[in-house]
Design a protein around this motif. Structure first.
Motif, mmCIF file in Angstrom:
data_model
loop_
_atom_site.group_PDB
_atom_site.id
_atom_site.type_symbol
_atom_site.label_atom_id
_atom_site.label_comp_id
_atom_site.label_asym_id
_atom_site.label_seq_id
_atom_site.Cartn_x
_atom_site.Cartn_y
_atom_site.Cartn_z
ATOM 1 N N CYS A 79 69.811 46.989 -25.771
ATOM 2 C CA CYS A 79 68.733 45.652 -26.281
ATOM 3 C C CYS A 79 67.526 46.291 -24.646
ATOM 4 N N VAL A 80 66.910 45.473 -24.721
ATOM 5 C CA VAL A 80 65.193 44.836 -23.929
ATOM 6 C C VAL A 80 65.827 43.490 -22.983
ATOM 7 N N LYS A 81 65.793 44.077 -22.159
ATOM 8 C CA LYS A 81 65.771 42.729 -21.150
ATOM 9 C C LYS A 81 63.702 42.889 -20.260
ATOM 10 N N GLY A 82 63.053 41.572 -20.735
ATOM 11 C CA GLY A 82 61.752 40.957 -20.006
ATOM 12 C C GLY A 82 62.066 40.278 -19.178
ATOM 13 N N GLY A 83 61.919 38.976 -18.853
ATOM 14 C CA GLY A 83 62.253 38.235 -18.017
ATOM 15 C C GLY A 83 64.233 37.581 -18.222
ATOM 16 N N GLY A 84 64.202 37.772 -19.477
ATOM 17 C CA GLY A 84 65.911 37.189 -19.068
ATOM 18 C C GLY A 84 65.806 35.575 -19.739
ATOM 19 N N HIS A 85 64.630 35.241 -20.047
ATOM 20 C CA HIS A 85 64.892 33.359 -20.157
ATOM 21 C C HIS A 85 64.808 32.821 -21.272
ATOM 22 N N ASN A 86 65.547 34.157 -22.208
ATOM 23 C CA ASN A 86 65.951 33.772 -23.501
ATOM 24 C C ASN A 86 66.755 32.742 -23.520
ATOM 25 N N ILE A 87 67.080 31.369 -24.482
ATOM 26 C CA ILE A 87 68.150 30.650 -24.048
ATOM 27 C C ILE A 87 69.210 31.667 -24.873
ATOM 28 N N GLY A 141 52.831 30.193 -20.825
ATOM 29 C CA GLY A 141 54.021 29.241 -20.699
ATOM 30 C C GLY A 141 53.591 27.672 -19.897
ATOM 31 N N PHE A 142 54.933 27.095 -19.778
ATOM 32 C CA PHE A 142 54.957 26.064 -18.460
ATOM 33 C C PHE A 142 55.642 26.868 -17.445
ATOM 34 N N ILE A 143 56.201 27.765 -17.406
ATOM 35 C CA ILE A 143 57.237 28.058 -16.267
ATOM 36 C C ILE A 143 56.799 29.638 -15.974
ATOM 37 N N THR A 146 59.413 32.463 -16.491
ATOM 38 C CA THR A 146 59.327 33.339 -17.944
ATOM 39 C C THR A 146 59.040 34.433 -17.645
ATOM 40 N N GLY A 147 59.328 35.506 -18.763
ATOM 41 C CA GLY A 147 58.355 36.536 -18.855
ATOM 42 C C GLY A 147 57.555 36.860 -20.331
ATOM 43 N N VAL A 148 56.398 37.178 -19.417
ATOM 44 C CA VAL A 148 55.434 37.820 -20.800
ATOM 45 C C VAL A 148 56.002 37.956 -22.207
ATOM 46 N N THR A 149 56.874 39.299 -21.765
ATOM 47 C CA THR A 149 56.972 39.716 -23.165
ATOM 48 C C THR A 149 57.405 38.920 -24.470
ATOM 49 N N GLY A 150 58.561 38.511 -23.939
ATOM 50 C CA GLY A 150 59.610 37.788 -24.903
ATOM 51 C C GLY A 150 58.250 36.465 -25.579
ATOM 52 N N LEU A 151 57.458 35.709 -24.335
ATOM 53 C CA LEU A 151 57.231 34.652 -24.683
ATOM 54 C C LEU A 151 56.520 34.699 -25.729
ATOM 55 N N GLY A 156 54.081 32.130 -28.456
ATOM 56 C CA GLY A 156 54.306 31.212 -27.007
ATOM 57 C C GLY A 156 52.948 30.081 -27.004
ATOM 58 N N ILE A 157 54.062 29.103 -25.924
ATOM 59 C CA ILE A 157 52.501 27.846 -26.545
ATOM 60 C C ILE A 157 52.707 27.891 -24.529
ATOM 61 N N GLY A 158 51.627 27.045 -24.100
ATOM 62 C CA GLY A 158 51.670 26.140 -22.908
ATOM 63 C C GLY A 158 50.136 25.771 -22.795
ATOM 64 N N VAL A 207 60.265 49.226 -28.700
ATOM 65 C CA VAL A 207 59.533 48.336 -26.547
ATOM 66 C C VAL A 207 58.549 48.419 -26.624
ATOM 67 N N VAL A 208 57.874 46.730 -26.512
ATOM 68 C CA VAL A 208 56.755 46.723 -25.900
ATOM 69 C C VAL A 208 56.310 47.550 -24.689
ATOM 70 N N THR A 209 55.995 47.886 -23.913
ATOM 71 C CA THR A 209 55.350 48.766 -22.243
ATOM 72 C C THR A 209 53.919 48.140 -21.616
ATOM 73 N N THR A 424 60.619 25.055 -36.218
ATOM 74 C CA THR A 424 60.925 25.256 -35.846
ATOM 75 C C THR A 424 60.394 26.661 -34.986
ATOM 76 N N TYR A 425 60.829 26.663 -33.131
ATOM 77 C CA TYR A 425 60.012 27.575 -32.517
ATOM 78 C C TYR A 425 61.003 28.957 -32.049
ATOM 79 N N ILE A 426 60.648 29.722 -32.534
ATOM 80 C CA ILE A 426 61.559 30.917 -32.588
ATOM 81 C C ILE A 426 62.146 31.168 -31.035
ATOM 82 N N ASN A 427 61.155 31.228 -29.899
ATOM 83 C CA ASN A 427 61.468 31.175 -28.701
ATOM 84 C C ASN A 427 62.475 30.618 -27.970
ATOM 85 N N PHE A 428 62.368 28.982 -29.199
ATOM 86 C CA PHE A 428 63.600 28.410 -27.928
ATOM 87 C C PHE A 428 64.570 28.303 -28.921
HETATM 88 C C1 FAD Z 1 62.531 27.789 -18.596
HETATM 89 C C2 FAD Z 1 62.009 27.812 -19.409
HETATM 90 C C3 FAD Z 1 60.676 27.434 -19.691
HETATM 91 C C4 FAD Z 1 60.331 28.219 -21.261
HETATM 92 N N1 FAD Z 1 58.700 27.827 -20.974
HETATM 93 C C5 FAD Z 1 58.151 27.924 -22.093
HETATM 94 C C6 FAD Z 1 56.732 28.194 -22.947
HETATM 95 O O1 FAD Z 1 56.440 26.875 -21.939
HETATM 96 N N2 FAD Z 1 56.037 28.193 -23.585
HETATM 97 C C7 FAD Z 1 56.434 29.496 -24.447
HETATM 98 O O2 FAD Z 1 56.357 29.490 -25.535
HETATM 99 N N3 FAD Z 1 57.524 29.954 -24.624
HETATM 100 C C8 FAD Z 1 59.030 29.038 -23.090
HETATM 101 N N4 FAD Z 1 59.936 29.538 -23.048
HETATM 102 C C9 FAD Z 1 60.642 30.494 -24.040
HETATM 103 C C10 FAD Z 1 59.977 31.781 -23.788
HETATM 104 O O3 FAD Z 1 58.725 31.753 -24.424
HETATM 105 C C11 FAD Z 1 61.758 32.291 -24.808
HETATM 106 O O4 FAD Z 1 62.621 32.591 -24.028
HETATM 107 C C12 FAD Z 1 61.578 33.833 -24.056
HETATM 108 O O5 FAD Z 1 62.301 34.733 -24.671
HETATM 109 C C13 FAD Z 1 61.332 34.077 -23.069
HETATM 110 O O6 FAD Z 1 60.530 35.884 -22.803
HETATM 111 P P1 FAD Z 1 62.276 36.873 -21.934
HETATM 112 O O7 FAD Z 1 60.615 38.104 -21.315
HETATM 113 O O8 FAD Z 1 61.807 36.362 -20.198
HETATM 114 O O9 FAD Z 1 62.939 36.819 -22.569
HETATM 115 P P2 FAD Z 1 64.134 37.971 -22.492
HETATM 116 O O10 FAD Z 1 65.493 36.929 -22.733
HETATM 117 O O11 FAD Z 1 64.256 38.735 -22.143
HETATM 118 O O12 FAD Z 1 63.411 38.454 -24.093
HETATM 119 C C14 FAD Z 1 63.796 37.820 -24.885
HETATM 120 C C15 FAD Z 1 64.233 38.320 -26.345
HETATM 121 O O13 FAD Z 1 62.368 39.086 -26.170
HETATM 122 C C16 FAD Z 1 62.800 40.490 -26.105
HETATM 123 N N5 FAD Z 1 61.835 41.758 -25.822
HETATM 124 C C17 FAD Z 1 61.518 41.784 -24.620
HETATM 125 N N6 FAD Z 1 60.992 42.233 -23.682
HETATM 126 C C18 FAD Z 1 60.531 43.589 -24.140
HETATM 127 C C19 FAD Z 1 59.948 44.346 -24.796
HETATM 128 N N7 FAD Z 1 59.363 44.856 -23.538
HETATM 129 N N8 FAD Z 1 60.013 44.995 -25.930
HETATM 130 C C20 FAD Z 1 60.455 44.475 -27.039
HETATM 131 N N9 FAD Z 1 61.289 43.681 -26.780
HETATM 132 C C21 FAD Z 1 61.221 42.530 -25.924
HETATM 133 C C22 FAD Z 1 64.561 40.550 -25.978
HETATM 134 O O14 FAD Z 1 64.508 42.273 -26.328
HETATM 135 C C23 FAD Z 1 65.163 39.121 -26.889
HETATM 136 O O15 FAD Z 1 64.987 39.763 -27.700
HETATM 137 C C24 FAD Z 1 60.970 29.262 -21.662
HETATM 138 C C25 FAD Z 1 62.205 29.553 -22.003
HETATM 139 C C26 FAD Z 1 63.070 29.130 -20.757
HETATM 140 C C27 FAD Z 1 64.506 29.129 -20.497
#
Ligand code: FAD
Length: 490
Positions: A79-87, A141-143, A146-151, A156-158, A207-209, A424-428
């Motif tokens: 598993c891969v963690k970017g910003g860990g923000h995925n709900i 995005g708005f926060i 949040t991790g750039v890669t998952g977003l 990605g919206i903002g 895995v995106v680097t 619907t937005y896949i990231n939400f």
């Molecule tokens: C408080 C909050 C605010 C948010 N605001 C916005 C917003 O304004 N706009 C918007 O578009 N979205 C927003 N989001 C949603 C956000 O885009 C997603 O939650 C996104 O998945 C977060 O990315 P992350 O890297 O933090 O997530 P993570 O939880 O680390 O990863 C999410 C997914 O991406 C994969 N991933 C992460 N890094 C890599 C990598 N390097 N290579 C391959 N796969 C990877 C993970 O394996 C996982 O499947 C928000 C989320 C939260 C919690």
């Protein structure tokens, strides 16, 4: 050390094997008893409680390659963690080898070419901080936490989406470690199929680097902030929102929300916890014109708080951070909307009045503009008919309150989803959103994404995501797997 394989079996790797591999890594390899393990395994949503077998905190591309090759050699779940923000907590899986990218946060800006190269562990604020030195910005995005890669991988919206489209529409290239442990470049010129898939198809392909963002002239000074009124004013304020948003220039993004007032210093203490309606505005054009554009909001009725003003873009990008702390329990339901209808506004008011927690909200984000002008297949982020996004966002503190908060969210969603585009937005998407919701998010792109998946990850090594895989090739039941070939929205 015990870990889980791709087939779901348990494997004991043995101390010597792990020690030899650890010696090949530059970054730390963390076991469950080591300091830092809790920090790596926990994510933003406190509802997620999973325990990877070990965590590799990668310090560079070579570490990522070493991890993917080690995982392949032993058939380990990754598993891969970017910003860990995925709900839904997609970054963390029980028994997996976790690649924690959070030590890779370098950003390099080429102002003349208007490009930022960001390492995959960057948070949004890292990129804004560096690009704003040059009066440039990526569409993020708005926060800021949040991790750039998952977003980016999810679309990605903002605040800049109205001007330049999804974040994924503003990418020049990515560096990716593939399932066979090779580093490849994905761009319009190289591995174009992979590049297309990465711009909305999530972590399915590798895995995106690093990501190269196209930058735009923004700030540093702009006009933005929030104005709040008592919830009793909501019919008038939401009507103002509806009419202003329809004619707003692309430089202006408007967000309306209803919630109990947070304990923020700009709101009088006696209002804290009391229902409010608020409008968030962000105008990234000329500040003089911006002040004129937001004047109808500032002069409307009798606000209880107003911090809509000239400020820097970096400040604007972190304005909402305090409302979304790590560790609370979160549950969301979202729909793209083609327009704001008066009947929808009535429903927003009705359901906001039944909110069960002081931290929950019903939110309307404005998106209309550049994203509507691109073709549906420009990137898998798609949804080119989306003009607004409804987010019913629950947040609370105690596990005992899970049921009532989730019930409120689902009731509001069931009542309001008839206003949706069908997308619907896949990231939400939350943990309980199944394959049909992934299909709703990806729509007609699914078939082509499955082809990209079949070419770049035929064994479905990257499966801890919104998993796309050709029917019959296996995969884990959780998170939701989309077996392409079933009926889908087109
Ligand atoms: C408080 C909050 C605010 C948010 N605001 C916005 C917003 O304004 N706009 C918007 O578009 N979205 C927003 N989001 C949603 C956000 O885009 C997603 O939650 C996104 O998945 C977060 O990315 P992350 O890297 O933090 O997530 P993570 O939880 O680390 O990863 C999410 C997914 O991406 C994969 N991933 C992460 N890094 C890599 C990598 N390097 N290579 C391959 N796969 C990877 C993970 O394996 C996982 O499947 C928000 C989320 C939260 C919690």
């Amino acid at each position: 050390m015990k870990a889980r394989t791709l087939d779901g079996a348990e494997i004991d790797l043995g101390k010597d094997v792990v020690a030899a591999w650890k010696a090949r890594l530059r970054g730390p390899l963390i076991a469950p008893d080591d300091p830092g393990y809790e920090d790596s395994r926990t994510v933003w949503n406190g509802m997620i409680d999973r325990r990877p077998a070990m965590v590799a905190r990668c310090l560079g591309v070579a570490d990522v390659i070493a991890c993917v090759r080690f995982a392949r050699e032993h058939n380990l779940l990754l598993c891969v963690k970017g910003g860990g923000h995925n709900i839904a907590g997609l970054a963390v899986a029980d028994g997996a080898l976790m690649l924690d990218m959070s030590l890779m946060r370098g950003v390099w800006v080429e102002p003349n070419r208007r490009v930022a190269h960001a390492q995959a562990g960057c948070l949004l604020g890292d990129v804004d901080r560096e690009t704003q030195l040059h009066g440039l910005a990526a569409v993020l995005g708005f926060i800021s936490l949040t991790g750039v890669t998952g977003l980016t991988l999810g679309g990605g919206i903002g605040y800049l989406t109205r001007r330049w489209g999804w974040t994924a529409d503003n990418i020049l290239g990515m560096d990716v470690v593939t399932a066979d442990g090779r580093l490849v470049r994905a761009s319009g010129d190289e591995n174009a199929d992979l590049f297309w898939g990465l711009r909305g198809g999530g972590g399915n392909f590798g895995v995106v680097t690093g990501i190269d963002y196209e930058l735009h002239r923004v700030g540093p000074e702009m006009v933005g902030g929030v104005v709040a009124w008592p919830a009793s004013e909501a019919p008038k304020v939401l009507e103002l929102y509806r009419t202003l948003a329809e004619k707003a220039p692309p430089e202006l993004t408007l967000v309306a929300l209803m919630r109990p007032a947070p304990a923020a210093p700009w709101l009088p203490g006696e209002w804290h916890g009391t229902p409010i309606v608020a409008m968030l505005a962000c105008h990234t054009g000329n500040p003089d014109e911006a002040e004129k554009a937001v004047a109808p909001i500032k002069s409307f009725g009798k606000p209880i708080g107003d911090i809509l003003m000239r400020r820097t873009y970096v400040q604007m990008q972190s304005l909402l951070d305090a409302t979304q702390p790590k560790g609370r329990r979160y549950y969301w339901k979202s729909e793209y909307l083609p327009r704001i209808e008066p009947a929808l506004c009535e429903k927003v008011i009705e359901h906001a009045a039944k909110i069960r927690s002081p931290h929950s909200a019903v939110i309307l984000f404005q998106l209309a503009g550049a994203l509507n002008e691109l073709g549906e297949d420009h990137s898998p982020a798609g949804n080119r008919d989306a003009r607004y996004l409804l987010n019913i966002a629950s947040a609370w503190e105690r596990p005992d309150d899970d049921a009532s908060n989730i019930a409120w969210t689902r009731q509001a969603w069931n009542d309001m989803k008839r206003f949706s585009t069908g997308g619907t937005y896949i990231n939400f998407l939350t943990e309980d959103d199944g394959a049909e919701r992934t299909e709703a998010a990806l729509g007609g792109a699914l078939q082509r994404l499955a082809q990209v998946k079949a070419r770049w990850d035929p064994q479905n090594v990257f499966r801890t995501n919104r998993n796309i895989t050709p029917a019959g090739s296996g995969g884990l039941p959780k998170p939701p797997l989309v077996e392409v070939g079933a009926a889908r929205r087109t």
